[in-house]
Design an enzyme around this catalytic site. Structure first.
Site, PDB file in Angstrom:
ATOM      1  CB  SER A 160      -0.940  -0.048   1.196  1.00  0.00           C
ATOM      2  OG  SER A 160      -1.954   0.898   1.105  1.00  0.00           O
ATOM      3  CG  ASP A 171      -7.826  -1.594  -3.044  1.00  0.00           C
ATOM      4  OD1 ASP A 171      -8.365  -0.740  -2.304  1.00  0.00           O
ATOM      5  OD2 ASP A 171      -6.663  -1.995  -2.875  1.00  0.00           O
ATOM      6  CG  HIS A 178      -6.323  -1.810   0.708  1.00  0.00           C
ATOM      7  ND1 HIS A 178      -5.690  -1.330  -0.418  1.00  0.00           N
ATOM      8  CD2 HIS A 178      -5.518  -1.466   1.758  1.00  0.00           C
ATOM      9  CE1 HIS A 178      -4.572  -0.699  -0.070  1.00  0.00           C
ATOM     10  NE2 HIS A 178      -4.446  -0.783   1.244  1.00  0.00           N
TER      11      HIS A 178
END
Length: 268
Positions: free
Chosen positions: A149, A218, A247
């Site tokens: 991320s 996501d 995610h």
């Protein structure tokens, strides 16, 4: 003053105050750091030492480190923007149980490290960890970067400047400012944001083999960003879009397994 004019002025003042507040406190909204005093033993991480590194600007950075088995690469791991590295023990154990070395970097302001997070600071932390591995005798070609991320931007910038064996990115972005602009569409984010992590500007300088994995659903970092970053990257490169995941693809053992398999194929 007419009622209409009053409401227009009031709306302008409210917008200006909100904009100023977002600018002043933006790093509080970008980095959700924690320091819970976690140790490898307290979270079940096996075989890790706790190292303290000094960055070029004098911060003390904590690294959890476990060496690689003979002939295996070492993962230099950069976590996301929330929590701390001690919140991610399962993947540490997973990688190390497969023989890979693991170096978890605790960014400044996170998990026992001094300082406060910023883009320049996180990149300095990454360079300090890289230099420390080199000093320990780990060959550059045996260092593989893994960015989760927010950490994907750290990994891209490090790989653009330093020699590494491979790079794996989980739910990456083209830039954090583009992600923020979708969320705060009512603000001039491109003009206000300090830490923009423009991976799209660095990815062309990355020459190591690249693997990107992204959840199709996501909502935090939409898959379109990962696809665009992949399109701008050099060969050799691989992209895996995982159906049915958002995610949370970061936390799946199947994701970690794909990364280990990728590293095994490209690191000779």
């Amino acid at each position: 003053m007419s009622l209409v004019k009053f409401f227009v002025v009031f709306a302008i003042v409210v917008y200006a105050v909100a904009t100023l507040g977002m600018y002043v406190f933006q790093r509080k909204l970008q980095y959700f750091s924690e320091n819970k005093g976690l140790t490898p033993e307290s979270v079940g991480v096996v075989g890790a030492s706790v190292e303290t590194l000094t960055t070029h600007d004098g911060e003390k950075i904590i690294v959890w480190y476990a060496p690689a088995a003979k002939g295996k690469p070492t993962i230099l791991y950069f976590h996301g923007n929330a929590g701390e590295m001690g919140d991610r023990p399962l993947r540490f154990n997973y990688y190390h149980s497969r023989g890979l070395g693991v170096a978890y970097v605790s960014y400044r302001g996170y998990g026992g490290s001094t300082g406060s997070p910023s883009e320049a600071g996180l990149i300095a932390d990454a360079n300090a960890a890289y230099d420390w591995l080199i000093a320990k005798g780990v060959e550059p070609g045996s260092i593989v970067l893994l960015g989760e991320s927010l950490g994907s931007g750290v990994a891209v910038q490090l790989a653009a400047k330093r020699e590494v064996g491979a790079v794996a990115l989980e739910a990456p972005y083209t830039s954090t400012v583009e992600v923020a602009a979708k969320i705060y569409w009512w603000l001039p984010v491109h003009a206000l944001m300090k830490d923009q992590f423009k991976s799209i500007d660095f990815i062309a300088a990355v020459v190591a083999p690249l693997f990107i994995i992204h959840g199709e659903e996501d909502e935090l970092i939409p898959v379109e960003f990962g696809k665009r970053l992949f399109a701008a990257a050099n060969q050799p490169k691989e992209l895996e879009i995982v159906q049915g995941f958002g995610h949370d693809v970061l936390f799946e053992e199947t994701t970690w397994a794909r990364e280990v398999e990728f590293f095994a194929r490209v690191i000779k």
